[in-house]
Design a protein around this motif. Structure first.
Motif, PDB file in Angstrom:
ATOM      1  N   PRO A  70      34.321  34.361  41.168  1.00  0.00           N
ATOM      2  CA  PRO A  70      33.781  35.692  40.860  1.00  0.00           C
ATOM      3  C   PRO A  70      33.900  36.646  42.049  1.00  0.00           C
ATOM      4  O   PRO A  70      33.822  36.234  43.203  1.00  0.00           O
ATOM      5  N   ASN A  71      34.144  37.914  41.745  1.00  0.00           N
ATOM      6  CA  ASN A  71      34.105  38.993  42.727  1.00  0.00           C
ATOM      7  C   ASN A  71      35.040  38.758  43.908  1.00  0.00           C
ATOM      8  O   ASN A  71      34.681  38.966  45.066  1.00  0.00           O
ATOM      9  N   THR A  72      36.251  38.316  43.595  1.00  0.00           N
ATOM     10  CA  THR A  72      37.254  38.097  44.639  1.00  0.00           C
ATOM     11  C   THR A  72      38.606  38.635  44.200  1.00  0.00           C
ATOM     12  O   THR A  72      38.887  38.767  43.001  1.00  0.00           O
ATOM     13  N   GLY A  95      45.073  40.775  36.155  1.00  0.00           N
ATOM     14  CA  GLY A  95      46.328  40.837  36.890  1.00  0.00           C
ATOM     15  C   GLY A  95      46.441  42.116  37.703  1.00  0.00           C
ATOM     16  O   GLY A  95      46.198  43.211  37.196  1.00  0.00           O
ATOM     17  N   LYS A  96      46.816  41.997  38.947  1.00  0.00           N
ATOM     18  CA  LYS A  96      46.883  43.141  39.866  1.00  0.00           C
ATOM     19  C   LYS A  96      48.318  43.433  40.299  1.00  0.00           C
ATOM     20  O   LYS A  96      48.768  44.572  40.266  1.00  0.00           O
ATOM     21  N   ALA A  97      49.052  42.410  40.732  1.00  0.00           N
ATOM     22  CA  ALA A  97      50.415  42.614  41.236  1.00  0.00           C
ATOM     23  C   ALA A  97      51.163  41.297  41.195  1.00  0.00           C
ATOM     24  O   ALA A  97      50.566  40.215  41.156  1.00  0.00           O
ATOM     25  N   MET A  98      52.510  41.387  41.185  1.00  0.00           N
ATOM     26  CA  MET A  98      53.345  40.193  41.254  1.00  0.00           C
ATOM     27  C   MET A  98      54.625  40.518  42.006  1.00  0.00           C
ATOM     28  O   MET A  98      55.240  41.563  41.787  1.00  0.00           O
ATOM     29  N   TRP A 126      48.825  38.293  42.316  1.00  0.00           N
ATOM     30  CA  TRP A 126      47.514  38.696  42.789  1.00  0.00           C
ATOM     31  C   TRP A 126      46.629  39.036  41.589  1.00  0.00           C
ATOM     32  O   TRP A 126      47.050  39.749  40.685  1.00  0.00           O
ATOM     33  N   HIS A 127      45.409  38.497  41.597  1.00  0.00           N
ATOM     34  CA  HIS A 127      44.424  38.805  40.562  1.00  0.00           C
ATOM     35  C   HIS A 127      43.205  39.453  41.204  1.00  0.00           C
ATOM     36  O   HIS A 127      42.777  39.063  42.299  1.00  0.00           O
ATOM     37  N   ASP A 128      42.662  40.441  40.522  1.00  0.00           N
ATOM     38  CA  ASP A 128      41.487  41.156  41.004  1.00  0.00           C
ATOM     39  C   ASP A 128      40.304  40.840  40.082  1.00  0.00           C
ATOM     40  O   ASP A 128      40.160  41.428  39.014  1.00  0.00           O
ATOM     41  N   ASN A 129      39.477  39.893  40.497  1.00  0.00           N
ATOM     42  CA  ASN A 129      38.318  39.513  39.696  1.00  0.00           C
ATOM     43  C   ASN A 129      37.063  40.190  40.252  1.00  0.00           C
ATOM     44  O   ASN A 129      36.056  39.553  40.545  1.00  0.00           O
ATOM     45  N   THR A 130      37.154  41.515  40.415  1.00  0.00           N
ATOM     46  CA  THR A 130      36.019  42.300  40.903  1.00  0.00           C
ATOM     47  C   THR A 130      35.728  43.437  39.933  1.00  0.00           C
ATOM     48  O   THR A 130      36.517  43.710  39.020  1.00  0.00           O
ATOM     49  N   THR A 154      39.844  46.866  33.944  1.00  0.00           N
ATOM     50  CA  THR A 154      40.039  46.054  32.738  1.00  0.00           C
ATOM     51  C   THR A 154      39.331  44.707  32.809  1.00  0.00           C
ATOM     52  O   THR A 154      39.400  43.930  31.850  1.00  0.00           O
ATOM     53  N   ASN A 155      38.660  44.420  33.900  1.00  0.00           N
ATOM     54  CA  ASN A 155      37.987  43.135  34.069  1.00  0.00           C
ATOM     55  C   ASN A 155      36.757  43.069  33.165  1.00  0.00           C
ATOM     56  O   ASN A 155      35.808  43.835  33.335  1.00  0.00           O
ATOM     57  N   PRO A 156      36.717  42.143  32.207  1.00  0.00           N
ATOM     58  CA  PRO A 156      35.570  42.090  31.283  1.00  0.00           C
ATOM     59  C   PRO A 156      34.279  41.610  31.933  1.00  0.00           C
ATOM     60  O   PRO A 156      33.197  41.966  31.478  1.00  0.00           O
ATOM     61  N   ASP A 157      34.390  40.806  32.996  1.00  0.00           N
ATOM     62  CA  ASP A 157      33.164  40.310  33.645  1.00  0.00           C
ATOM     63  C   ASP A 157      33.523  39.748  35.021  1.00  0.00           C
ATOM     64  O   ASP A 157      33.999  38.616  35.135  1.00  0.00           O
TER      65      ASP A 157
END
Length: 451
Positions: free
Chosen positions: A310-312, A339-342, A391-395, A400-403
């Motif tokens: 979470p939150n990373t 998803g942020k970048a590839m 790169w994933h943005d889980n923040t 678009t991050n649901p949670d």
């Protein structure tokens, strides 16, 4: 007083001289300046009965959206083209992005009040295939593809959870055939509303080790993905003298993701195949590799290693070994809502590392395949490692991050995550590879692998 008279006389003389015209730049108009841009870069989606929410074909249709159009194009949100043009290869066959000049023209048009202009300046209407028509048929002088393979019908109930439909369909081929183009489409307009994506995998007994992907459940080597369709893609045309090979007894294994809808919808997905004429065999075989995912393709997997606290913001890497010389034809990243970048890099046998492409602003709503121009498609020697970094943005910063407070791992659901790259590769023997390198050198153009 004499000084005053002289001054007045001088003014009189000056007033009789011709006054040079002040150069004025006319404001852009829809008919002369904007319509050609919309035809080339926007109408593929923004036309009646297509996937976009409004049509931009006529002035009357486009004018109410002028301010929104300005905001979207100025922010480079439209047309959707998320690859970083300052990194790696910058020339693409299917580049639908707007140039700085085109963006400036649209902004000036809106700021000037969005004038219509002279009707005589309006270019002839662009003829598009029916939304349920085939895009490539006319290119080959045909009305229909040579073969159409349909999935078994599926009914998605109103409000039902997402479904993954995986029927297997026979191709009924009795002889080997080389493929020069492929299209996939939902069979109805309503079907487009619920079809999130559709993958057609080619199942056949392979003997060519370069075409083999991981074995299926029966231990048989398979060529893997034939094509993947999603919003933003329409099909794939092979580069001249290259193609995909279908063998007798082959099957299509469908993997179709149906999303929620507001009504019961029954639909099929159709695979349109265009063959090379019998007796015309391309020199090179093209294979679509899924680098990452759950298949175990390559040296190490990317998708199955996903572990997003979470939150990373987190980077994940995967590798794919080229067992033969190859030309990379295209690249498409696939991730979900976080998803942020590839980025795709080539690590050459001599240790040199080169960036091929970077999608720096991934958008889950647009699964774009970036097709390299002929003269810059990367030429990579056997032994090259293709490195894919996601790169994933889980923040909470990812809109678009649901949670952002949830741990996220790999999964089929949209709220889960994935990380893989679809990369088309044409394999070449040493002699052909060297000839292609020399062709690049003599033409004064250098591919990414030759810098």
């Amino acid at each position: 007083m004499s000084r005053i008279l002289k001054s007045l006389g001088l003014l009189a003389v000056v007033s009789l001289l011709p006054v040079p015209a002040i150069a004025q730049t006319a404001s852009p108009t829809f008919t002369k300046d904007i319509a050609p841009i919309f035809q080339n870069k926007c109408e593929a989606c923004h036309r009646p009965d297509s996937i976009a929410p409004m049509s931009l074909v006529s002035f009357e249709e486009a004018r109410p959206w002028a301010r929104s159009i300005k905001n979207r194009v100025a922010a480079r949100q439209m047309p959707p083209w998320h690859i970083d043009k300052t990194v790696g290869i910058t020339e693409f066959e299917n580049d639908r992005s707007l140039s700085d000049k085109e963006i400036d023209t649209i902004v000036k048009w809106v700021d000037a009040g969005s004038p219509k202009g002279d009707a005589r300046d309006m270019p002839a209407a662009k003829v598009w295939p029916n939304e349920q028509g085939w895009n490539f048929a006319k290119l080959f002088g045909q009305q229909e593809p040579d073969m159409v393979i349909k999935s078994i019908p599926w009914t998605q109930k109103a409000g039902a959870n997402d479904a993954w439909w995986k029927p297997v369909v026979e191709t009924n081929l009795t002889e080997p055939r080389w493929v020069r183009a492929i299209e996939i489409r939902p069979s109805t307009v309503k079907g487009r509303r619920i079809t999130h994506h559709a993958i057609a995998r080619l199942q056949q007994r392979e003997t060519d080790p370069l075409a083999q992907n991981p074995d299926d459940a029966n231990g048989q080597p398979q060529p893997g993905t034939f094509m993947e369709w999603a919003v933003g893609k329409q099909g794939e045309i092979m580069r001249p003298n290259s193609g995909k090979l279908m063998l007798p007894g082959s099957k299509i294994v469908w993997d179709i993701h149906y999303s929620q809808g507001g009504e019961d919808i029954t639909d099929t997905v159709e695979l349109g195949i265009y063959f090379y004429p019998k007796g015309q065999e391309p020199k090179f075989r093209q294979v679509l590799h899924l680098m990452g995912g759950t298949s175990g393709t390559g040296v190490s997997t990317l998708g199955t290693a996903l572990d997003l606290p979470p939150n990373t913001v987190k980077a994940t890497e995967g590798y794919f070994l080229l067992r033969e010389n190859g030309r990379v034809e295209s690249f498409q990243p696939h991730m979900h809502l976080r998803g942020k970048a590839m980025m795709v890099e080539a690590i050459l046998p001599n240790g040199q590392k080169q960036v091929i492409s970077l999608v720096s602003d991934f958008n889950f709503n647009w699964m774009t395949t970036y097709v390299y121009e002929d003269n810059v498609a990367p030429l990579l020697p056997k032994g090259t490692l293709l490195k894919v970094t996601a790169w994933h943005d889980n923040t909470a910063g990812k809109k678009t991050n649901p949670d952002p407070n949830q741990w996220v791992g790999w999964g089929d659901r949209t709220v889960d995550e994935m990380a893989h790259a679809w990369i088309n590769i044409v394999y070449m023997k040493d002699e052909d590879f060297k000839a292609e390198q020399e062709k690049r050198r003599s033409g004064g153009t250098t591919a990414a692998s030759q810098k």
